[in-house]
Motif scaffolding. Structure first.
Motif, PDB file in Angstrom:
ATOM      1  N   UNK A   1     -47.739  15.620  13.537  1.00 12.23           N
ATOM      2  CA  UNK A   1     -46.498  14.982  13.970  1.00 12.23           C
ATOM      3  C   UNK A   1     -46.777  13.788  14.880  1.00 12.23           C
ATOM      4  N   UNK A   2     -47.809  13.882  15.685  1.00 17.52           N
ATOM      5  CA  UNK A   2     -48.154  12.752  16.557  1.00 17.52           C
ATOM      6  C   UNK A   2     -48.547  11.534  15.722  1.00 17.52           C
ATOM      7  N   UNK A   3     -49.238  11.775  14.608  1.00 28.08           N
ATOM      8  CA  UNK A   3     -49.626  10.669  13.725  1.00 28.08           C
ATOM      9  C   UNK A   3     -48.397  10.052  13.061  1.00 28.08           C
ATOM     10  N   UNK A   4     -47.449  10.896  12.655  1.00 30.35           N
ATOM     11  CA  UNK A   4     -46.205  10.386  12.075  1.00 30.35           C
ATOM     12  C   UNK A   4     -45.442   9.542  13.091  1.00 30.35           C
ATOM     13  N   UNK A   5     -45.417   9.988  14.343  1.00 24.38           N
ATOM     14  CA  UNK A   5     -44.733   9.228  15.394  1.00 24.38           C
ATOM     15  C   UNK A   5     -45.434   7.898  15.648  1.00 24.38           C
ATOM     16  N   UNK A   6     -46.772   7.920  15.676  1.00 23.64           N
ATOM     17  CA  UNK A   6     -47.524   6.671  15.896  1.00 23.64           C
ATOM     18  C   UNK A   6     -47.303   5.696  14.756  1.00 23.64           C
ATOM     19  N   UNK A   7     -47.298   6.211  13.532  1.00 21.25           N
ATOM     20  CA  UNK A   7     -47.061   5.363  12.367  1.00 21.25           C
ATOM     21  C   UNK A   7     -45.699   4.691  12.472  1.00 21.25           C
ATOM     22  N   UNK A   8     -44.703   5.481  12.842  1.00 23.08           N
ATOM     23  CA  UNK A   8     -43.352   4.929  13.026  1.00 23.08           C
ATOM     24  C   UNK A   8     -43.364   3.804  14.057  1.00 23.08           C
ATOM     25  N   UNK A   9     -43.935   4.052  15.209  1.00 27.49           N
ATOM     26  CA  UNK A   9     -43.931   3.052  16.276  1.00 27.49           C
ATOM     27  C   UNK A   9     -44.712   1.810  15.875  1.00 27.49           C
ATOM     28  N   UNK A  10     -45.837   1.993  15.212  1.00 24.94           N
ATOM     29  CA  UNK A  10     -46.639   0.842  14.784  1.00 24.94           C
ATOM     30  C   UNK A  10     -45.882  -0.016  13.785  1.00 24.94           C
ATOM     31  N   UNK A  11     -45.203   0.635  12.842  1.00 22.75           N
ATOM     32  CA  UNK A  11     -44.444  -0.121  11.844  1.00 22.75           C
ATOM     33  C   UNK A  11     -43.245  -0.826  12.471  1.00 22.75           C
ATOM     34  N   UNK A  12     -42.579  -0.158  13.391  1.00 29.26           N
ATOM     35  CA  UNK A  12     -41.447  -0.813  14.056  1.00 29.26           C
ATOM     36  C   UNK A  12     -41.905  -2.049  14.817  1.00 29.26           C
ATOM     37  N   UNK A  13     -42.995  -1.927  15.547  1.00 27.86           N
ATOM     38  CA  UNK A  13     -43.506  -3.080  16.305  1.00 27.86           C
ATOM     39  C   UNK A  13     -43.882  -4.230  15.368  1.00 27.86           C
ATOM     40  N   UNK A  14     -44.544  -3.889  14.272  1.00 26.91           N
ATOM     41  CA  UNK A  14     -44.960  -4.925  13.330  1.00 26.91           C
ATOM     42  C   UNK A  14     -43.749  -5.602  12.676  1.00 26.91           C
ATOM     43  N   UNK A  15     -42.729  -4.816  12.299  1.00 29.80           N
ATOM     44  CA  UNK A  15     -41.522  -5.394  11.698  1.00 29.80           C
ATOM     45  C   UNK A  15     -40.816  -6.317  12.683  1.00 29.80           C
ATOM     46  N   UNK A  16     -40.781  -5.918  13.941  1.00 24.36           N
ATOM     47  CA  UNK A  16     -40.175  -6.781  14.967  1.00 24.36           C
ATOM     48  C   UNK A  16     -40.975  -8.073  15.142  1.00 24.36           C
ATOM     49  N   UNK A  17     -42.292  -7.971  15.026  1.00 23.51           N
ATOM     50  CA  UNK A  17     -43.123  -9.177  15.115  1.00 23.51           C
ATOM     51  C   UNK A  17     -42.813 -10.135  13.979  1.00 23.51           C
ATOM     52  N   UNK A  18     -42.629  -9.586  12.767  1.00 20.14           N
ATOM     53  CA  UNK A  18     -42.256 -10.430  11.637  1.00 20.14           C
ATOM     54  C   UNK A  18     -40.940 -11.147  11.894  1.00 20.14           C
ATOM     55  N   UNK A  19     -39.971 -10.422  12.439  1.00 20.84           N
ATOM     56  CA  UNK A  19     -38.672 -11.044  12.727  1.00 20.84           C
ATOM     57  C   UNK A  19     -38.763 -12.074  13.843  1.00 20.84           C
ATOM     58  N   UNK A  20     -39.749 -11.932  14.711  1.00 16.26           N
ATOM     59  CA  UNK A  20     -39.893 -12.953  15.764  1.00 16.26           C
ATOM     60  C   UNK A  20     -40.254 -14.294  15.147  1.00 16.26           C
ATOM     61  N   UNK A  21     -40.979 -14.272  14.024  1.00 15.32           N
ATOM     62  CA  UNK A  21     -41.270 -15.510  13.303  1.00 15.32           C
ATOM     63  C   UNK A  21     -40.047 -15.989  12.532  1.00 15.32           C
TER      64      UNK A  21
ATOM     65  N   UNK B   1     -42.099  -3.139   5.423  1.00 14.92           N
ATOM     66  CA  UNK B   1     -40.745  -3.392   4.919  1.00 14.92           C
ATOM     67  C   UNK B   1     -39.762  -3.358   6.088  1.00 14.92           C
ATOM     68  N   UNK B   2     -38.894  -4.348   6.151  1.00 10.94           N
ATOM     69  CA  UNK B   2     -37.982  -4.459   7.300  1.00 10.94           C
ATOM     70  C   UNK B   2     -37.045  -3.265   7.429  1.00 10.94           C
ATOM     71  N   UNK B   3     -36.831  -2.518   6.339  1.00 14.65           N
ATOM     72  CA  UNK B   3     -35.954  -1.342   6.410  1.00 14.65           C
ATOM     73  C   UNK B   3     -36.490  -0.283   7.366  1.00 14.65           C
TER      74      UNK B   3
END
Length: 404
Positions: free
Chosen positions: A372-392, A199-201
């Motif tokens: 907490x490291x897993x929560x941080x990784x999840x955040x970063x992975x989702x942010x990167x993926x959302x940015x990839x969607x916006x690149x399209x 979700x882009x949010x």
């Protein structure tokens, strides 16, 4: 002379529901990072101005149709997110009209005599079979149609029989991103190809760090967070889920406080008709042994800041959980299918499912043990993926950005 880029962003931005109000903010902020000039206009079903609460003012559906038929420049329509495929005119009228909502329990019977969707469409002056599904050929000035962060984990296949043109309309979308695996699978069964992205949010923490939010929130929220940062549970629940379950919920929340020592923060996320979090919280609060701090008149900035600084988020709201994910805060989703679908797709192991009402306290125990490291990784992975969607998306809405 450069082509004028018109971006028409439409959604349920004309009512106070946290998730819906987030979509236009994040879409505009991310599109601005590409440094292509554009003019964004926001539309709901009715004129509204929730800017005092953090939302974008909207023009009504008639203004949207007029903009879609204006052939000046390159015009893209972005359906901002949510369950837009299955949204009917009658479901929108439920959220906007109290007298109509009072007839809700009789809608199944009424539909046998009257087509309620057609009646609501007439009342709301709609021009398409479904509010947020249309093609470029329906209008004279639309060049591209984008579906962003669509949900449909409970999409009923019968809707394709009820609206025979729907399948073909969805196949004509220029970019179609869905937010969970269940939605993608449901559409794939109809032969509709989609792209799976968060979700882009989720991008909210990129554009609204807590330092910026602190400048936008109310004084009581600033004071509460300063005193309790990381040591409270943010709790909300949709009214329909709380009805007749108030005592059970109070017992679960008392157990959380007794076991963890975390204070309780009650804050509504959706006040629109058919959400009514505030009504549920008002009934539960007096039943709790350890009185919660209750916030009622809040902006989206207050909600975001309270979740971002919580020890754990607990609730039925999908975008409440997405906010927690965005700020790497542990979360407990409560028994809502679309929330469960999202957590199964993007959640951290151990807290990637919703819990029943009588499992909230155990859910909080698990969430507090989340890595907490897993929560941080999840955040970063989702942010990167959302940015990839916006690149399209940017290649669709800014034709000059397409690589030669």
């Amino acid at each position: 002379m450069a082509t004028k880029n018109n971006i028409l962003i439409i959604g349920a931005f004309d009512r106070f529901n946290y998730g819906d109000l987030l979509f236009p903010l994040v879409i505009e902020a991310q599109l601005k990072t590409y440094e292509h000039p554009f003019e964004a206009t926001y539309f709901g079903i009715v004129d509204s101005d929730l800017s005092a609460l953090g939302g974008k003012p909207t023009k009504d559906i008639q203004a949207f149709y007029q903009a879609c038929n204006d052939s000046t420049g390159h015009t893209s329509v972005i359906i901002a997110g949510g369950e837009a495929v299955a949204v009917t005119w009658s479901s929108l009228l439920l959220a906007l009209n109290k007298p109509f909502k009072k007839t809700h329990r009789f809608h199944h019977r009424i539909n046998k005599v009257f087509n309620l969707n057609a009646v609501a469409r007439w009342i709301l002056h709609g021009k398409t079979d479904l509010p947020f599904v249309f093609t470029k050929s329906d209008f004279g000035g639309v060049n591209r149609i984008i579906f962003n962060s669509l949900g449909g984990s409970e999409l009923d296949p019968a809707i394709f029989d009820q609206f025979p043109k729907l399948n073909n309309q969805l196949r004509q979308v220029d970019y179609f991103a869905v937010r969970d695996k269940a939605t993608q699978a449901n559409l794939a069964k109809q032969g509709i190809d989609t792209q799976l992205y968060p979700d882009s949010a989720i991008l909210m923490s990129k554009f609204y760090p807590t330092t910026l939010l602190a400048e936008r929130v109310s004084s009581p929220v600033v004071e509460f967070v300063a005193a309790k940062r990381g040591a409270y549970v943010f709790f909300q629940i949709k009214d329909n889920h709380a009805k007749t379950n108030e005592a059970l919920l109070a017992a679960q929340l008392d157990r959380i406080n007794a076991h963890s020592g975390l204070d309780l923060c009650f804050c509504p996320i959706g006040k629109a008709l058919n959400h009514d979090d505030h009504l549920a919280l008002q009934r539960i609060a007096p039943l709790i042994k350890y009185p919660p701090t209750v916030f009622d008149d809040v902006s989206i900035w207050d909600i975001m800041y309270l979740i971002a600084n919580a020890g754990v988020y607990v609730g039925t709201s999908l975008h409440g959980a997405i906010t927690a994910m965005s700020y790497a805060v542990p979360y407990v989703g409560i028994t809502v299918p679309k929330l469960d679908s999202y957590l199964q797709t993007w959640g951290v192991a151990g807290i990637n499912h919703t819990v029943p009402l009588d499992g909230i306290a155990d859910g909080v125990d698990r969430a507090m043990k989340a890595d907490q490291a897993a929560l941080n990784r999840s955040r970063e992975n989702q942010l990167r993926a959302a940015e990839e969607s916006f690149s399209y998306i940017q290649q669709v809405v800014f034709p000059q950005s397409i690589p030669s």
